[in-house]
Design a protein around this motif. Sequence first.
Motif, PDB file in Angstrom:
ATOM      1  N   LEU A 204       0.823  -1.211   0.000  1.00  0.00           N
ATOM      2  CA  LEU A 204       0.000   0.000   0.000  1.00  0.00           C
ATOM      3  C   LEU A 204       0.859   1.263   0.000  1.00  0.00           C
ATOM      4  O   LEU A 204       0.461   2.288  -0.560  1.00  0.00           O
ATOM      5  N   ASP A 205       2.046   1.195   0.608  1.00  0.00           N
ATOM      6  CA  ASP A 205       2.965   2.341   0.555  1.00  0.00           C
ATOM      7  C   ASP A 205       3.617   2.476  -0.818  1.00  0.00           C
ATOM      8  O   ASP A 205       3.959   3.580  -1.252  1.00  0.00           O
ATOM      9  N   TYR A 206       3.809   1.349  -1.477  1.00  0.00           N
ATOM     10  CA  TYR A 206       4.472   1.354  -2.788  1.00  0.00           C
ATOM     11  C   TYR A 206       3.508   1.739  -3.916  1.00  0.00           C
ATOM     12  O   TYR A 206       3.918   2.314  -4.927  1.00  0.00           O
ATOM     13  N   LEU A 207       2.238   1.426  -3.732  1.00  0.00           N
ATOM     14  CA  LEU A 207       1.234   1.601  -4.777  1.00  0.00           C
ATOM     15  C   LEU A 207       1.198   3.012  -5.369  1.00  0.00           C
ATOM     16  O   LEU A 207       1.145   3.167  -6.595  1.00  0.00           O
ATOM     17  N   PRO A 208       1.239   4.083  -4.554  1.00  0.00           N
ATOM     18  CA  PRO A 208       1.165   5.435  -5.139  1.00  0.00           C
ATOM     19  C   PRO A 208       2.335   5.763  -6.069  1.00  0.00           C
ATOM     20  O   PRO A 208       2.199   6.639  -6.932  1.00  0.00           O
ATOM     21  N   THR A 209       3.473   5.061  -5.916  1.00  0.00           N
ATOM     22  CA  THR A 209       4.631   5.355  -6.770  1.00  0.00           C
ATOM     23  C   THR A 209       4.437   4.832  -8.188  1.00  0.00           C
ATOM     24  O   THR A 209       5.200   5.198  -9.091  1.00  0.00           O
ATOM     25  N   LEU A 210       3.428   3.986  -8.398  1.00  0.00           N
ATOM     26  CA  LEU A 210       3.222   3.384  -9.714  1.00  0.00           C
ATOM     27  C   LEU A 210       2.480   4.308 -10.671  1.00  0.00           C
ATOM     28  O   LEU A 210       2.500   4.094 -11.887  1.00  0.00           O
ATOM     29  N   GLY A 211       1.789   5.318 -10.119  1.00  0.00           N
ATOM     30  CA  GLY A 211       1.077   6.267 -10.968  1.00  0.00           C
ATOM     31  C   GLY A 211      -0.076   5.660 -11.741  1.00  0.00           C
ATOM     32  O   GLY A 211      -0.358   6.062 -12.881  1.00  0.00           O
ATOM     33  N   LEU A 212      -0.769   4.695 -11.152  1.00  0.00           N
ATOM     34  CA  LEU A 212      -1.877   4.018 -11.829  1.00  0.00           C
ATOM     35  C   LEU A 212      -3.171   4.809 -11.691  1.00  0.00           C
ATOM     36  O   LEU A 212      -3.385   5.504 -10.692  1.00  0.00           O
ATOM     37  N   ASP A 213      -4.056   4.663 -12.686  1.00  0.00           N
ATOM     38  CA  ASP A 213      -5.407   5.214 -12.523  1.00  0.00           C
ATOM     39  C   ASP A 213      -6.180   4.290 -11.594  1.00  0.00           C
ATOM     40  O   ASP A 213      -5.739   3.181 -11.260  1.00  0.00           O
ATOM     41  N   THR A 214      -7.335   4.721 -11.153  1.00  0.00           N
ATOM     42  CA  THR A 214      -8.087   3.990 -10.129  1.00  0.00           C
ATOM     43  C   THR A 214      -8.442   2.585 -10.575  1.00  0.00           C
ATOM     44  O   THR A 214      -8.332   1.621  -9.805  1.00  0.00           O
ATOM     45  N   GLN A 215      -8.859   2.429 -11.840  1.00  0.00           N
ATOM     46  CA  GLN A 215      -9.243   1.105 -12.322  1.00  0.00           C
ATOM     47  C   GLN A 215      -8.059   0.161 -12.364  1.00  0.00           C
ATOM     48  O   GLN A 215      -8.138  -1.003 -11.951  1.00  0.00           O
ATOM     49  N   SER A 216      -6.901   0.648 -12.835  1.00  0.00           N
ATOM     50  CA  SER A 216      -5.691  -0.189 -12.899  1.00  0.00           C
ATOM     51  C   SER A 216      -5.224  -0.563 -11.499  1.00  0.00           C
ATOM     52  O   SER A 216      -4.765  -1.686 -11.260  1.00  0.00           O
ATOM     53  N   GLU A 217      -5.335   0.390 -10.576  1.00  0.00           N
ATOM     54  CA  GLU A 217      -4.953   0.113  -9.189  1.00  0.00           C
ATOM     55  C   GLU A 217      -5.844  -0.963  -8.592  1.00  0.00           C
ATOM     56  O   GLU A 217      -5.359  -1.886  -7.931  1.00  0.00           O
ATOM     57  N   GLU A 218      -7.148  -0.843  -8.847  1.00  0.00           N
ATOM     58  CA  GLU A 218      -8.089  -1.843  -8.335  1.00  0.00           C
ATOM     59  C   GLU A 218      -7.775  -3.220  -8.913  1.00  0.00           C
ATOM     60  O   GLU A 218      -7.772  -4.224  -8.187  1.00  0.00           O
ATOM     61  N   ASP A 219      -7.500  -3.274 -10.213  1.00  0.00           N
ATOM     62  CA  ASP A 219      -7.192  -4.558 -10.860  1.00  0.00           C
ATOM     63  C   ASP A 219      -5.940  -5.192 -10.257  1.00  0.00           C
ATOM     64  O   ASP A 219      -5.906  -6.406 -10.008  1.00  0.00           O
ATOM     65  N   PHE A 282     -10.310  -3.767  -3.044  1.00  0.00           N
ATOM     66  CA  PHE A 282     -10.728  -2.376  -3.110  1.00  0.00           C
ATOM     67  C   PHE A 282     -12.097  -2.299  -3.767  1.00  0.00           C
ATOM     68  O   PHE A 282     -12.289  -2.756  -4.895  1.00  0.00           O
ATOM     69  N   TYR A 283     -13.079  -1.753  -3.041  1.00  0.00           N
ATOM     70  CA  TYR A 283     -14.424  -1.587  -3.591  1.00  0.00           C
ATOM     71  C   TYR A 283     -14.560  -0.197  -4.198  1.00  0.00           C
ATOM     72  O   TYR A 283     -14.183   0.794  -3.580  1.00  0.00           O
ATOM     73  N   VAL A 284     -15.099  -0.143  -5.403  1.00  0.00           N
ATOM     74  CA  VAL A 284     -15.297   1.130  -6.095  1.00  0.00           C
ATOM     75  C   VAL A 284     -16.674   1.148  -6.730  1.00  0.00           C
ATOM     76  O   VAL A 284     -17.092   0.185  -7.383  1.00  0.00           O
ATOM     77  N   TYR A 285     -17.398   2.234  -6.510  1.00  0.00           N
ATOM     78  CA  TYR A 285     -18.666   2.471  -7.215  1.00  0.00           C
ATOM     79  C   TYR A 285     -18.690   3.919  -7.678  1.00  0.00           C
ATOM     80  O   TYR A 285     -18.351   4.828  -6.916  1.00  0.00           O
ATOM     81  N   ARG A 286     -19.085   4.105  -8.927  1.00  0.00           N
ATOM     82  CA  ARG A 286     -19.157   5.462  -9.466  1.00  0.00           C
ATOM     83  C   ARG A 286     -20.445   5.649 -10.256  1.00  0.00           C
ATOM     84  O   ARG A 286     -20.837   4.767 -11.038  1.00  0.00           O
ATOM     85  N   SER A 287     -21.080   6.763 -10.035  1.00  0.00           N
ATOM     86  CA  SER A 287     -22.186   7.217 -10.877  1.00  0.00           C
ATOM     87  C   SER A 287     -22.017   8.717 -11.049  1.00  0.00           C
ATOM     88  O   SER A 287     -21.066   9.317 -10.524  1.00  0.00           O
ATOM     89  N   LYS A 288     -22.916   9.331 -11.774  1.00  0.00           N
ATOM     90  CA  LYS A 288     -22.799  10.766 -11.994  1.00  0.00           C
ATOM     91  C   LYS A 288     -22.906  11.521 -10.673  1.00  0.00           C
ATOM     92  O   LYS A 288     -22.267  12.565 -10.476  1.00  0.00           O
ATOM     93  N   GLU A 289     -23.712  11.025  -9.746  1.00  0.00           N
ATOM     94  CA  GLU A 289     -23.960  11.739  -8.494  1.00  0.00           C
ATOM     95  C   GLU A 289     -23.102  11.248  -7.326  1.00  0.00           C
ATOM     96  O   GLU A 289     -22.953  11.939  -6.316  1.00  0.00           O
ATOM     97  N   LEU A 290     -22.539  10.031  -7.425  1.00  0.00           N
ATOM     98  CA  LEU A 290     -21.926   9.436  -6.236  1.00  0.00           C
ATOM     99  C   LEU A 290     -20.679   8.633  -6.614  1.00  0.00           C
ATOM    100  O   LEU A 290     -20.685   7.883  -7.589  1.00  0.00           O
ATOM    101  N   THR A 291     -19.612   8.787  -5.819  1.00  0.00           N
ATOM    102  CA  THR A 291     -18.404   7.965  -5.932  1.00  0.00           C
ATOM    103  C   THR A 291     -18.052   7.431  -4.546  1.00  0.00           C
ATOM    104  O   THR A 291     -17.963   8.197  -3.587  1.00  0.00           O
ATOM    105  N   ILE A 292     -17.897   6.122  -4.444  1.00  0.00           N
ATOM    106  CA  ILE A 292     -17.524   5.487  -3.177  1.00  0.00           C
ATOM    107  C   ILE A 292     -16.330   4.578  -3.437  1.00  0.00           C
ATOM    108  O   ILE A 292     -16.348   3.769  -4.360  1.00  0.00           O
ATOM    109  N   GLU A 293     -15.282   4.726  -2.626  1.00  0.00           N
ATOM    110  CA  GLU A 293     -14.098   3.870  -2.703  1.00  0.00           C
ATOM    111  C   GLU A 293     -13.676   3.515  -1.285  1.00  0.00           C
ATOM    112  O   GLU A 293     -13.596   4.391  -0.423  1.00  0.00           O
ATOM    113  N   PHE A 294     -13.416   2.228  -1.014  1.00  0.00           N
ATOM    114  CA  PHE A 294     -12.913   1.855   0.312  1.00  0.00           C
ATOM    115  C   PHE A 294     -12.294   0.462   0.274  1.00  0.00           C
ATOM    116  O   PHE A 294     -12.615  -0.363  -0.578  1.00  0.00           O
TER     117      PHE A 294
END
Length: 339
Positions: A204-219, A282-294
Amino acid sequence: MTLHSLIVHRLDKVAMGAATIVLAENSLPIGEREEEFIRNIRSVYYNKSNPNYGVFDADSTTYPFQNLLRDYIDSGTSFVEFTTSAMQDFLRVISGVSQATGGYVIFAHFTVQAEVFLMTVLLNNKKQYNINETLSLEEIFSLDIDKLDVANSVNVTRWNNNEETYLSFARGRKDVSNYFKRFIGCTDQISAKTASEALKRAFLDYLPTLGLDTQSEEDLRNRILNYCYSQTKRKENISLQHISSMINSDEPDLFHVFAAGENYRVSSQFKGHNKTLRSLKFYVYRSKELTIEFDSGLVNETIFYNPETNELRITEIPDDLRRQLLNVEEANNDNIDDA
């Protein structure tokens, strides 16, 4: 790094033969050459030898190295006395291993970033060739630092603080590793839970250094989690090198080096603890009105889902989010008053 003490003893033994020791009478004087020597050994140790982590055995009578080290650290004995006694115990252990061979036994006491270490290394000579002044070929012998099968490091600071991991070993050939562990007295490996927590923290400390978008990070998180689950289900060890290759197949050693160092102390091979590792999901949900990540580790801790009412409840709201919510509420109340 500050090198405090360095000494070299010799263990003479051939396979199937008797063992003897040749003891140095004094420590080596410390200079730039000696410090560079230990820095090179540490670099190979953490970057190439795939260290495993553990703790001292509780039976300090059977495994006296820890008592000898404690006496030295607490100023009960000198460095020469400590290493001499340790060599005599090493002779006892190795005499019962017919296939074992000798070499130069190096003890080094040093400090790195305010943490105190004691490293013990067994090195052999390797044959090399040199062109001399007459342009002739001659044989020379040098210590084979790159082949670090027998090495141990004690993080004395963590040991004094009763932390969960403070010993590490080069992951060499199994028979060599076993007799050297008996000498040091490390028969208890760290628990699956502790090892899994170390991996999770490093990743989790190393992950931000990879520069991934949210979907790639989740995968990536889910692929690593599935690999760990699969190994645990088959009752096989998790391989740090394999995970490092999953993260970056072009440079498969980068994460391995990052995670194996003293900051995270992830062993090269360890048993997985699924409950600890599941928070990598990592759970991710996105809609026009709501984004949830945890992280899934928050489920039933601070995030609760009620399937009967189809409601998601969040507790222990972070202060930053709480302030934002209060600001929105105050703004809404002001609008009502103005109306």
